[in-house]
Design an enzyme around this catalytic site. Sequence first.
Site, PDB file in Angstrom:
ATOM      1  N   ASP A  31      14.402  -4.446 -19.266  1.00 32.81           N
ATOM      2  CA  ASP A  31      15.144  -5.350 -18.381  1.00 32.81           C
ATOM      3  C   ASP A  31      15.917  -6.400 -19.164  1.00 32.81           C
ATOM      4  OD1 ASP A  31      14.127  -3.936 -16.310  1.00 32.81           O
ATOM      5  OD2 ASP A  31      12.637  -5.440 -15.707  1.00 32.81           O
ATOM      6  N   ALA A  32      15.332  -6.874 -20.247  1.00 34.75           N
ATOM      7  CA  ALA A  32      15.990  -7.929 -21.024  1.00 34.75           C
ATOM      8  C   ALA A  32      17.324  -7.449 -21.589  1.00 34.75           C
ATOM      9  CB  ALA A  32      15.081  -8.412 -22.151  1.00 34.75           C
ATOM     10  N   TYR A  34      19.182  -5.012 -20.334  1.00 34.38           N
ATOM     11  CA  TYR A  34      20.093  -4.872 -19.193  1.00 34.38           C
ATOM     12  C   TYR A  34      20.695  -6.237 -18.837  1.00 34.38           C
ATOM     13  CZ  TYR A  34      21.775  -3.985 -14.445  1.00 34.38           C
ATOM     14  OH  TYR A  34      22.568  -3.886 -13.323  1.00 34.38           O
ATOM     15  N   ASP A  35      19.840  -7.265 -18.809  1.00 34.74           N
ATOM     16  CA  ASP A  35      20.320  -8.612 -18.474  1.00 34.74           C
ATOM     17  C   ASP A  35      21.373  -9.084 -19.471  1.00 34.74           C
ATOM     18  OD1 ASP A  35      18.631  -8.666 -16.318  1.00 34.74           O
ATOM     19  OD2 ASP A  35      17.053  -9.799 -17.352  1.00 34.74           O
ATOM     20  N   SER A  80      22.132  12.308  16.526  1.00 36.90           N
ATOM     21  CA  SER A  80      20.680  12.170  16.433  1.00 36.90           C
ATOM     22  C   SER A  80      20.054  13.558  16.330  1.00 36.90           C
ATOM     23  CB  SER A  80      20.136  11.431  17.660  1.00 36.90           C
ATOM     24  OG  SER A  80      20.520  12.115  18.846  1.00 36.90           O
ATOM     25  N   GLU A 114      12.961  17.233   4.082  1.00 39.70           N
ATOM     26  CA  GLU A 114      13.019  15.872   3.542  1.00 39.70           C
ATOM     27  C   GLU A 114      12.157  14.944   4.379  1.00 39.70           C
ATOM     28  OE1 GLU A 114      17.267  14.586   2.888  1.00 39.70           O
ATOM     29  OE2 GLU A 114      17.589  16.523   3.851  1.00 39.70           O
ATOM     30  N   LYS A 116      11.313  11.924   6.632  1.00 37.97           N
ATOM     31  CA  LYS A 116      12.162  11.141   7.545  1.00 37.97           C
ATOM     32  C   LYS A 116      11.833   9.662   7.351  1.00 37.97           C
ATOM     33  CE  LYS A 116      13.653  10.784  12.360  1.00 37.97           C
ATOM     34  NZ  LYS A 116      13.495   9.311  12.444  1.00 37.97           N
ATOM     35  N   ASP A 118      11.663   5.780   7.647  1.00 35.37           N
ATOM     36  CA  ASP A 118      11.687   4.900   8.817  1.00 35.37           C
ATOM     37  C   ASP A 118      12.546   3.687   8.488  1.00 35.37           C
ATOM     38  OD1 ASP A 118      11.181   3.990  11.321  1.00 35.37           O
ATOM     39  OD2 ASP A 118       9.122   3.359  10.948  1.00 35.37           O
ATOM     40  N   ARG A 137      24.938   3.223  12.077  1.00 30.93           N
ATOM     41  CA  ARG A 137      25.127   4.368  12.970  1.00 30.93           C
ATOM     42  C   ARG A 137      25.573   3.907  14.348  1.00 30.93           C
ATOM     43  NH1 ARG A 137      22.288   6.735  16.963  1.00 30.93           N
ATOM     44  NH2 ARG A 137      22.622   8.971  17.295  1.00 30.93           N
ATOM     45  N   GLU A 174      19.794   6.598   4.621  1.00 26.68           N
ATOM     46  CA  GLU A 174      18.875   5.676   5.287  1.00 26.68           C
ATOM     47  C   GLU A 174      18.642   4.477   4.375  1.00 26.68           C
ATOM     48  OE1 GLU A 174      16.386   5.743   8.981  1.00 26.68           O
ATOM     49  OE2 GLU A 174      17.958   7.052   8.175  1.00 26.68           O
ATOM     50  N   TYR A 226      21.003  11.371   2.665  1.00 28.16           N
ATOM     51  CA  TYR A 226      20.453  12.591   3.262  1.00 28.16           C
ATOM     52  C   TYR A 226      21.531  13.577   3.712  1.00 28.16           C
ATOM     53  CZ  TYR A 226      21.225  10.152   7.769  1.00 28.16           C
ATOM     54  OH  TYR A 226      21.771   9.475   8.837  1.00 28.16           O
ATOM     55  N   LYS A 291      16.229  21.226   7.987  1.00 24.24           N
ATOM     56  CA  LYS A 291      17.604  21.648   8.226  1.00 24.24           C
ATOM     57  C   LYS A 291      17.817  23.057   7.673  1.00 24.24           C
ATOM     58  CE  LYS A 291      19.266  16.892   7.616  1.00 24.24           C
ATOM     59  NZ  LYS A 291      20.079  15.985   6.762  1.00 24.24           N
ATOM     60  N   LYS A 315       7.840  15.062  14.062  1.00 27.65           N
ATOM     61  CA  LYS A 315       7.324  13.698  13.995  1.00 27.65           C
ATOM     62  C   LYS A 315       5.827  13.678  13.693  1.00 27.65           C
ATOM     63  CE  LYS A 315       9.680  10.621  14.761  1.00 27.65           C
ATOM     64  NZ  LYS A 315      10.243  10.019  15.981  1.00 27.65           N
ATOM     65  N   CYS A 409     -21.940 -20.360  14.785  1.00 26.82           N
ATOM     66  CA  CYS A 409     -21.977 -18.966  14.342  1.00 26.82           C
ATOM     67  C   CYS A 409     -22.570 -18.086  15.445  1.00 26.82           C
ATOM     68  CB  CYS A 409     -22.818 -18.853  13.071  1.00 26.82           C
ATOM     69  SG  CYS A 409     -23.136 -17.143  12.562  1.00 26.82           S
ATOM     70  N   CYS A 412     -26.272 -16.777  13.938  1.00 26.61           N
ATOM     71  CA  CYS A 412     -27.440 -17.634  13.711  1.00 26.61           C
ATOM     72  C   CYS A 412     -27.342 -19.007  14.365  1.00 26.61           C
ATOM     73  CB  CYS A 412     -27.675 -17.812  12.203  1.00 26.61           C
ATOM     74  SG  CYS A 412     -26.433 -18.836  11.383  1.00 26.61           S
ATOM     75  N   CYS A 440     -19.400 -19.378   8.620  1.00 26.06           N
ATOM     76  CA  CYS A 440     -20.722 -19.885   8.979  1.00 26.06           C
ATOM     77  C   CYS A 440     -21.336 -20.545   7.746  1.00 26.06           C
ATOM     78  CB  CYS A 440     -21.594 -18.723   9.465  1.00 26.06           C
ATOM     79  SG  CYS A 440     -23.356 -19.104   9.489  1.00 26.06           S
ATOM     80  N   CYS A 446     -28.513 -16.957   8.103  1.00 27.03           N
ATOM     81  CA  CYS A 446     -27.664 -16.064   8.883  1.00 27.03           C
ATOM     82  C   CYS A 446     -27.901 -14.611   8.455  1.00 27.03           C
ATOM     83  CB  CYS A 446     -26.193 -16.435   8.713  1.00 27.03           C
ATOM     84  SG  CYS A 446     -25.096 -15.488   9.777  1.00 27.03           S
TER      85      CYS A 446
END
Length: 784
Positions: A31-32, A34-35, A80, A114, A116, A118, A137, A174, A226, A291, A315, A409, A412, A440, A446
Site C-alpha cells: 500500500d505504501a 501505491y500511495d 428482472s 453466479e 446473486k 444482495d 436500474r 451489482e 454480471y 443463465k 432463491k 436479577c 437470584c 447481576c 446467582c
Amino acid sequence: MSIEQDIQRLRDQINQHNYRYYVLDDPQIPDAEYDRLFQQLKQLEQDNPELVSPDSPTQRVGMLPLGEFSQVRHEQPMLSLDNAFSADDMRDFERRIRDRLEWPAERPLMFACEPKLDGIAVSLLYEEGVLVRGATRGDGTTGEDITQNVRTIPSIPLRLIGEGYPRRLEVRGEIYMPKAGFDKLNEAARARGDKTFVNPRNAAAGSLRQLDSRITAQRPLEMCAYGVGIVDGGELPGQHVAILQQLQQWGLRINRHMRLVEGVEGCLGYYSQLAQLRDSLPYDIDGIVFKVNELALQRELGFVARAPRWAIAHKFPAQEEITRVRAIEFQVGRTGAITPVARLEPVFVGGVTVSNATLHNMDEIARLDVRVGDSVVIRRAGDVIPQVVKVLRERRPEDTAPVAVPDHCPVCGSDVERVQIARYGKGGQVQQVEGAAYRCVGRLSCEAQLKQAIIHYVSRKAMDIDGLGDKSVELLVDKELIRTPADLYRLRKEQLVPLEGFGELSAANLLASLQASKQVPLARFIYALGIPDVGEETARVLAQSFGTLDRIRRALPDLLTWLPDIGREVAQEISHFFTDPHNCEAIDDLLQQGIELQQSGELDPRLGGAISLADLLVKLEIPAVAKTTAARLADHFQTLEAILAADELQLRLVEKLSKRAIDSLLAHTGEEAFCRRARQLEAQLLEFGMHWQCQPEPSASAALPLDGLIYVLTGTLEQLSRSEAKNHLQALGAKVAGSVSKNTDVVVAGPGAGSKLAKAQQLGLEVIDEEAFMQLLAEHGIQS
C-alpha cells in the site's frame, strides 16, 4: 520524457495496480508504494492543471454536491428475473427451455452460474473506454444518474484497460457492501450516536443515493459485473461466461465463484455447494442466477413479459421476515450479564422456524424502541442467533409501553447494575465506548454465575484447592451439591465417591485440600471472591491498605479511590459487590465454615492521617473547586461542617474565591444528599484512621521495611511456594517484578535459576539464596 508522458505513465501504472487489487485480488505492490505513486500523480496534476482529465485516478471524488438526481432512460431495458424456490421449479425451468428449443434430452444444456449478490443493480456506460455515465436500474426502463457516486468506487475503472473494447459498451452489475465494511460502518455510527443501517443492501442503496459524492466515497462499496447491455462499434464473445471473462480483462470485477455447469442437475449441485458456503462469503447473497450460456440460444428463447426465458434466480430461504413480539424476557449469563430476549410469534426465516431473538442489551432496546406487541423485522443468517433489526412503528398497537430495566436479577434477586461496554487498547485505556449493559451483582449467589464463580474460587492463585477441575465443578453444581462457595466445605466423602471422576483417594485428597485452604491470606481470599475488575494486584492493595476484611467490606467508593491504582469504576465494582445482601450472606457463610483469614488488622501506615480536608473537598468533585480552591477553603474554615454551613457572605471572605466557585458550593451544600455523602465520607476517614486529625504513632508512620524496593524471584524455592514468597515480599512493601532490569534491587535465586540469575550477575545486582531470604523474612516477623 515529457510531463504529459510522465502523467500518463503514472495513470497507467495506478490503473494496473487497481486492476490487480480490486479485480484480481492479487496486489503486486504494498500500500505504501501505491500511495507514493498516487501522490506523484496528484502533485504533477496540481502543477499542470491543464493536463487533468476526467478519467484520471485522482478524479474519483471532488465534484460539488448535486441538488437532485437526473433521470436516465435505458437504451435496453434492465429486466428482472423469474424466481425458483425449489428443485422442482428448476427442473420445470429446464423443461420449458428444452420444449421451446426442441432440444433433445440426450443433448446437454450448458448454464452459467453466479451468486446473486444482495445489492443494487447498476448500468455503467463506457465510450472509447472511458466511463461517462452510471445509472440505477430504477423501474427497468428509467433510472437515476449516479455517475458522480459510482466514480468513487475503487473497483469500477474510470477507464478500461487493455484494448479491443467496443466504442460504446454498457456494463451491468451489482453494487454491494461487504459484511466487514457494513459492520464497521454501523460500529462508527453507533459510536457517534447516529442511526445504523438495517442490512448491507440498505447501506449500499443509501450510499448510492447521496447527493454529495464525498459521502459515498467514505462508504465501503464494491461492484461486480454480471453482464452487458448496449454493445456498439465492436464485438463480444458468443458465450455469457466468455463475455464476463473478457470484462475482467478490461478491468472489471467478476465473481470468482462463477461456474459453467451441465444441465439442471449441475445447477442444483452448484446451488447446494453455494448454500453451504453462503455464511462464510464476505458479502450477502440471496440466491443463485442461472443463465443459458450460449447467446444464440438466449436470442432464440427471447423474453416473456419483463423477464428473459433463458435465466432464472434460484432463491435461498429468506433471511429476513416480519413477525410480532409476544413478550420480552431477561436471561442471566455466566458472567452475570442480563440479556433481553424477544419471544416471537413463530416465523420461518433463514431455513428454520424462529420463536426467539436476541436484543443484546438495554441500549439496543432503547435504540430500536422495541415493545411488546410490535411488528418487527427478524434477520437470521446461517447459524447466527436471530436478531431484531427493525421495528415497524406504523403497525404499533396503541397500548404499548417502553420496556423497563429490571430492578433485580430474575435468577437470584440481587441488585442490577449498569456497566459500560468499552473496547480497551494497550495500557487499559478506553479506545471506544460501545454502549452499556446490565449485570447481576450477586456473583456468589446467582445460579447463572455459580459455575464460573466456583471455578475461579478454587483456582491456584485464589484458594488453591487441588482436585477440582472445570468439569468436576460443573458436575457438582449440576448435581446440586454446590449452591454457593461455602457448600464446598460441606462436601462429604460419601457424596463424592459415587460421582464420575472421583474415587476413594481423589475424594480424600479433595477434602484435605479444602481443609488446608481454610488458612488463607486476606489478599488471596479477596481475589477468590471474583469481584469484577479486581485482580491479584488490586486484591493485594485492598488487603495491605485496610488490613481487615471488615474495613474492605464497609469502605465507601470515594474512600476506595484514594488507594493506589483504584479508579472510580473499580471502586464502584467493589462497593456494589460488598453491599449486595446476597453476596454478604455468601461471604458470612464462608467464614462460618472455618475460613481463617491471615490479616494484619492494621491500616497501612502510609494511610494514617494522610487525607487532608482539602483532599476531601477535591474528592467530592464540586465544579469550580479544584485543588487550589479546596486548599483555600480548608485553610479558611478548618472543618468540613463549617464549609457545609457557610453562606454566601462567609464564602466571599475566602481569599481569591471566584463567583463561580461560590455559586457551585452553595448549590451543592444546599442539597441534603451531597451533605450526607460528605459527612459519611469524613466519618469513615475518622473511623479508619485516615482523617487529618488522626495523627499516627511515630513507629506506625514509618515506611514498610522494604517499601520501594524491587525484588525478582527465580529458580525453585524449597521452603515455600513462589506465590507465598511474593505475598510476603508485598506485605513488607516490596514490588515483585517478573523480569530482571537495571532497576531491580534484589534477586532471590533458588536451585535451577537460569537466565534471570545470569542477567543479575551481569548487571552486578544483589543476589541472595533461599536461606538468606528466609532469614530476611524472619527479621521482619514473618515465620514460614
